[in-house]
Design an enzyme around this catalytic site. Structure first.
Site, PDB file in Angstrom:
ATOM      1  CG  LEU A  14     -67.512  -3.035 -91.709  1.00 59.06           C
ATOM      2  CD1 LEU A  14     -67.692  -2.544 -90.149  1.00 59.06           C
ATOM      3  CD2 LEU A  14     -67.358  -1.956 -92.781  1.00 59.06           C
ATOM      4  CB  CYS A  15     -61.880  -5.001 -94.720  1.00 51.70           C
ATOM      5  SG  CYS A  15     -62.441  -4.907 -96.151  1.00 51.70           S
ATOM      6  CD  GLU A  16     -61.431  -4.622 -88.246  1.00 51.10           C
ATOM      7  OE1 GLU A  16     -61.212  -5.490 -87.367  1.00 51.10           O
ATOM      8  OE2 GLU A  16     -60.500  -3.747 -88.446  1.00 51.10           O
ATOM      9  CG  ASN A  27     -64.003  -1.271 -94.790  1.00 47.32           C
ATOM     10  OD1 ASN A  27     -64.310  -2.456 -94.617  1.00 47.32           O
ATOM     11  ND2 ASN A  27     -62.632  -1.067 -94.685  1.00 47.32           N
TER      12      ASN A  27
END
Ligand SMILES: *Cc1c(COP(=O)(O)O)cnc(C)c1O
Length: 418
Positions: free
Chosen positions: A340-342, A379
């Site tokens: 994930l872009c977290e 995402n």
């Protein structure tokens, strides 16, 4: 004590031929034995029932098994009631412990004959408008303040949104009785994931004392006391697991001490455990697919926080076993991360593990409750399959993995994503 996976590397290699990683897998033998032990621990109480908290693992295949073991269901939403309905749960096999309840849900519960557990005094009118006044009603209690046992504060009910104050619950019982309710229940959930045998007995003392007071002050006939959830599991290897036999015995002692002298020893004890019923009997199996060496050492796996949110959400610890390397020295320090872009998408931070090679199976322990069920689609990531390792050693798919078609299903009113 090192935590042991309930599947072997050889089994996983075999399973992978049919079901690619990531997947959640559940240990039927483990959770069925545990469910039987729970019944045994409370067998001193004639009306005892465990209502499995559906939100912990809302898979109908699992819940069907728990039904065979004698469990009822604790639901808190319309779709959870639908699972109960489809599996044939009826009447006092259903507890409906919801809060801020949306329209239509009390009615659905009442149509199934389920027991409504009211979270608030203002819900009496709301319930009555929707489905009338049932014969049996339960009320949820919140004593406020902090909830302590001898070794410290367990949780902070005064900060929790749930339940009625001591004054409100007396008033609610009086109103409900005047409206014709015949059978009453009391429910309270004062601490979460407790890893001590003292929690249920302490909670029981609080509710039993309230029950005596409520019967005296309102004349209500209390039929059951619901100790709800909160019995925890040892996520960390150094934690001592709860002993359900000791917990059952602890509750029995308080029952004998407080309820028996009042002639209230026909009250049934209910529980609504989710985590204790399923937590240890599920695992998220994923594979190491990337490694990255920057300021820290990262292992990228093919699962991410959408498959297991607890570490990202609460910083929760989930133990990890690198399959086949159980006996190797833990001489590497990794962050085990998803895609994930977290930056909180980390199953483990600074974890000491054996050297991980690409393709290694990473077994994430204790995902059987509040694991798959907290999944989401951030995402555009998809939820995994769920597999059941049956008592005979075979494996059954009990939920398929999502596909892009599932992700786009809510655009089916339009041609744009066709
Ligand atoms: C979540 C919940 C449970 C189950 O809690 P566990 O900690 O998983 O045992 C039981 N009852 C209610 C009302 C809940 O919200």
């Amino acid at each position: 004590m090192e935590k042991k996976p309930f599947v072997t590397l050889e089994q996983l290699k075999e399973i992978e031929k049919t079901y690619p990683t990531p997947f959640h897998i559940y240990d039927e033998k483990g959770f069925m034995e545990n469910a039987r032990k729970v019944s045994e621990a409370f067998s001193w109480n004639k009306g005892f029932r465990e209502y499995f908290a559906v939100k912990a693992e809302p898979n109908p295949f699992i819940i069907k098994k728990l039904k065979e073991a004698g469990c009822g269901v604790d639901c808190s939403s319309y779709t959870e009631l639908m699972i109960a309905d489809k599996l044939g749960f009826r009447n006092d096999e259903i507890m409906f412990s919801s809060n801020e309840t949306p329209a239509g849900e009390f009615k659905y519960c009442n149509d199934l004959g389920g027991i409504i557990n009211l979270d608030d005094i203002t819900m009496i009118d709301y319930m009555e408008a929707e489905c009338g006044i049932p014969e049996t009603v339960s009320c949820r209690y919140n004593p406020g303040g902090v909830f302590e046992v001898c070794n410290g504060i367990m949780d902070n009910p005064g900060d929790a949104k749930y339940g009625m104050t001591p004054e409100q619950i007396v008033e609610a019982f009086k109103i409900l009785k005047a409206k014709g309710v015949k059978n009453f229940g009391i429910h309270a959930f004062l601490a979460s994931n407790t890893v001590t045998n003292e929690y249920y007995p302490m909670l029981a003392r609080t509710i039993f004392e309230l029950a005596v007071k409520l019967e005296k002050e309102t004349g209500a006939d209390i039929k059951f006391i619901n100790l709800s959830g909160g019995v925890g599991i040892p996520y960390r290897p150094d934690q001592e697991p709860n002993d359900i036999m000791a917990i059952g015995e602890g509750v029995r002692k308080v029952y004998e001490e407080i309820l028996k002298p009042e002639g209230m020893d026909d009250i049934a004890i209910y529980t609504e455990m989710g985590r204790f019923m399923m937590g240890p009997y599920g695992a998220l199996v994923t594979k190491a697919v990337h490694e990255k060496h920057i300021y820290k050492e990262y292992i990228g796996v093919d699962a991410c926080a959408v498959n297991l949110m607890r570490p990202a959400m609460y910083g929760a610890y989930h133990h990890i076993t690198v399959m086949g390397k159980e006996d190797q020295p833990k001489d590497h320090v990794y962050d085990v991360v998803g895609s994930l872009c977290e930056n909180n998408d980390k199953f483990a931070v600074d974890r000491e593990l054996p050297k991980i090679d690409m393709g290694d199976f990473i077994y994430i322990h204790d995902t059987g409750a509040h694991g798959f069920s907290m999944g989401y689609n951030y995402n555009g990531r998809l939820r995994s399959a769920e597999l059941l390792l049956k008592e005979d050693g075979s494996v059954e798919m009990i939920r398929r993995a999502e596909t892009p078609a599932d992700y786009f299903a809510t655009f089916d009113f339009s041609d744009i994503m066709k």
